[in-house]
Scaffold this active site. Structure first.
Site, mmCIF file in Angstrom:
data_model
loop_
_atom_site.group_PDB
_atom_site.id
_atom_site.type_symbol
_atom_site.label_atom_id
_atom_site.label_comp_id
_atom_site.label_asym_id
_atom_site.label_seq_id
_atom_site.Cartn_x
_atom_site.Cartn_y
_atom_site.Cartn_z
ATOM 1 N N SER A 230 -85.987 104.701 -31.322
ATOM 2 C CA SER A 230 -86.766 103.881 -32.239
ATOM 3 C C SER A 230 -87.795 104.771 -32.942
ATOM 4 C CB SER A 230 -87.414 102.714 -31.494
ATOM 5 O OG SER A 230 -87.893 101.741 -32.399
ATOM 6 N N GLU A 356 -78.669 96.082 -34.061
ATOM 7 C CA GLU A 356 -80.072 96.430 -33.825
ATOM 8 C C GLU A 356 -81.030 95.246 -33.992
ATOM 9 O OE1 GLU A 356 -81.447 99.167 -32.814
ATOM 10 O OE2 GLU A 356 -80.025 100.807 -33.138
ATOM 11 N N HIS A 473 -81.310 96.359 -30.207
ATOM 12 C CA HIS A 473 -82.295 97.433 -30.236
ATOM 13 C C HIS A 473 -82.860 97.676 -28.831
ATOM 14 C CE1 HIS A 473 -85.027 100.128 -32.254
ATOM 15 N NE2 HIS A 473 -86.068 99.601 -31.615
#
Length: 520
Positions: A230, A356, A473
């Protein structure tokens, strides 16, 4: 020209790692051969950890080692300075405080953290290694944590499994985040990118003086890989672009984050003024403004940033203090540096998960997530997205084109189908497209690049989501460190379960990362 705030700086945590001078015979009183090691700052005593499946393979662990001076007072909004040496043997059995941030992060993060303590004196690192012999020459992996450059912790879980299974040295660390890490006036008074300077920085002498430390942790200074997820993946991208990182690592891995996932702010002074006004500082002169902010309590910044984000969110912005082009760490937008073939010539592995925005973000963003999304809401969200990315463009035509691309032709009016298309559009914009763009740019100038898509989500997560959600995610954050082979607990108690498939994929993914670190 680089500003003084950038050029007068201490060795980065990577260079500190490289400064270990000798391994002192173990003096542990617990019978496990706990090592005492001499670092540039002084001696540290570590601990020994084991995975559940490799009970006879010790991983020597050193936590909470300072790698820079506390960035407080006059050192706030400056590049990292040398850590003060200490006398005697420092206990390195516990991680130091986390960097100041919104305390809501600790209520949101799903796993049990070592503690929830924060302090501006937070620039510490932890090392896990299966060997300490100087001739072991193990690959070194330096983990950069995620959290939007505004929240997060370095040592969120032991990387014992990755270290033990792949015979690698793993380093985790804190870096300055939020306003304290990325505040910028756009001039020499606060150039910005201080968190990036904490991560990896060339002090003018490359790896030279640091080789001995990596060797004494069993590592090879010619096999250093930075990796992150991330905002950590975005950080890796920025480090690949930065001339200040040249020669400090040979390989890089970005998980779910390219440079444009957290793009540069072209007008940092506007955000700086907003923060300063909120905290009661005069904003007529940037030098005086920064001096005033240096006197404010560290705990005042996170609430002020949250107030800023409430306003910025209505304009489609997620980040109050993103990176900036500062002339030193970042002389131009990273994509310009990539196009000019000025990126650091490293092997690069990067990719994203295949869904995601499938659950963790969308379930918070969309009221009534379980019932889907209306057409009006989807169009409004697309308009917000386009307005942020292309404020001067023909937004109506862009929104119409996007809506055409992200449409379920078989069920165009079904609220769940609309919601799913929304998750694909936002996931592509935030993570997949920036990742593919960086891969194409660097491959286009001849760098060795590997692009992946991760489709696997851990069983305990997928069991609690709609069956149409793919790999969401941060799903890989459970896999890459090897959580399946150590005891990891939920924040509120209870051991996180891992299936046979989880364990198989974990072994595979750790092997992919380990092999890349070894061979590129």
């Amino acid at each position: 020209m680089p500003s003084e705030a950038h050029t007068v700086a201490a060795p980065s945590l990577l260079l500190l790692l490289l400064h270990l001078s000798s391994v002192v015979p173990a003096t542990a009183d617990n019978g496990e051969g706990v090592p005492v090691v001499s670092t540039a700052g002084g001696k540290v005593r570590g601990t020994v950890q084991y995975t559940n499946d490799l009970p006879n393979k010790p991983v020597y662990t050193f936590k909470g080692i300072p790698y820079a001076a506390p960035p407080v007072g006059d050192l706030r909004f400056r590049a990292p300075q040398p850590a003060a040496p200490w006398e005697g043997v420092r206990d390195a059995s516990a991680v130091g405080p986390h960097c100041p941030q919104d305390p809501g992060f600790f209520a949101f993060w799903p796993t049990k953290l070592p503690h929830n303590d924060t302090d501006e004196d937070c620039l510490t690192l932890s090392v896990e290694t299966p060997r300490l012999e100087k001739d072991a020459k193990l690959p070194v992996l330096l983990w950069i944590h995620g959290g939007g450059l505004s929240v997060g912790v370095g040592y969120f879980v032991p990387f014992t499994s990755l270290s033990a299974h792949q015979d690698v040295v793993v380093v985790t660390f804190n870096y300055r985040i939020g306003a304290l890490g990325f505040f910028s006036t756009g001039d020499e008074n606060a150039p910005g990118n201080f968190g990036f300077l904490d991560q990896v920085r060339d002090s003018g002498n490359g790896l030279g003086p640091g080789e001995q430390m990596i060797r004494n942790f069993g590592g090879d200074p010619d096999l250093v890989t930075i990796f992150g997820e991330s905002a950590g993946g975005s950080s890796v991208c920025y480090q690949v672009a930065s001339p200040l990182s040249k020669g400090l690592f040979q390989r890089a891995i970005s998980q779910s984050g390219g440079c444009q996932s957290i793009d540069v702010n072209p007008k940092p002074l506007e955000r700086a003024v907003t923060l300063a006004e909120d905290l009661g500082c005069d904003v007529k002169d940037t030098a005086a403004m920064v001096d005033c902010l240096r006197k404010k309590p560290a705990d005042d910044f996170a609430p002020a940033v949250q107030r800023m984000i409430m306003t910025l969110a209505a304009q489609g912005h997620m980040f109050a203090f993103p990176p900036v082009v500062d002339g030193a760490f970042l002389p131009a937008h990273p994509h310009e540096l990539f196009d000019a073939n000025q990126a650091n010539p490293v092997d690069y592995l990067l990719g994203a998960n295949n869904h995601e925005y499938g659950y963790i973000f969308t379930s918070y963003m969309v009221p009534g997530y379980e019932q889907g999304m209306t057409e009006d809401t989807f169009v409004m969200m697309l308009r917000m997205l386009v307005g942020r990315l292309y404020p001067g463009g023909n937004q109506d035509s862009m929104v119409a084109a996007l809506r055409q691309v992200y449409r379920d032709d078989e069920n165009p009016d079904d609220p769940m189908a609309i919601l799913k298309q929304f998750t694909f559009a936002y996931g592509d914009q935030w993570y997949m497209a920036p990742t593919v763009l960086v891969a194409n740019k660097l491959a286009g100038v001849g760098q060795r690049v590997y692009l992946y898509e991760n489709q696997y989500g851990p069983s305990h997560l997928t069991a609690n989501r709609p069956d149409w959600v793919g790999c969401d995610h941060a799903d890989d954050v459970y896999i890459v460190p090897g959580m399946a082979f150590i005891d990891v607990f939920f924040r509120d108690g209870g051991l996180i379960p891992f299936s046979t498939d989880d364990k198989k994929v974990t072994l595979d993914m750790m092997a992919f990362w380990g092999n890349f670190a070894r061979t590129g």
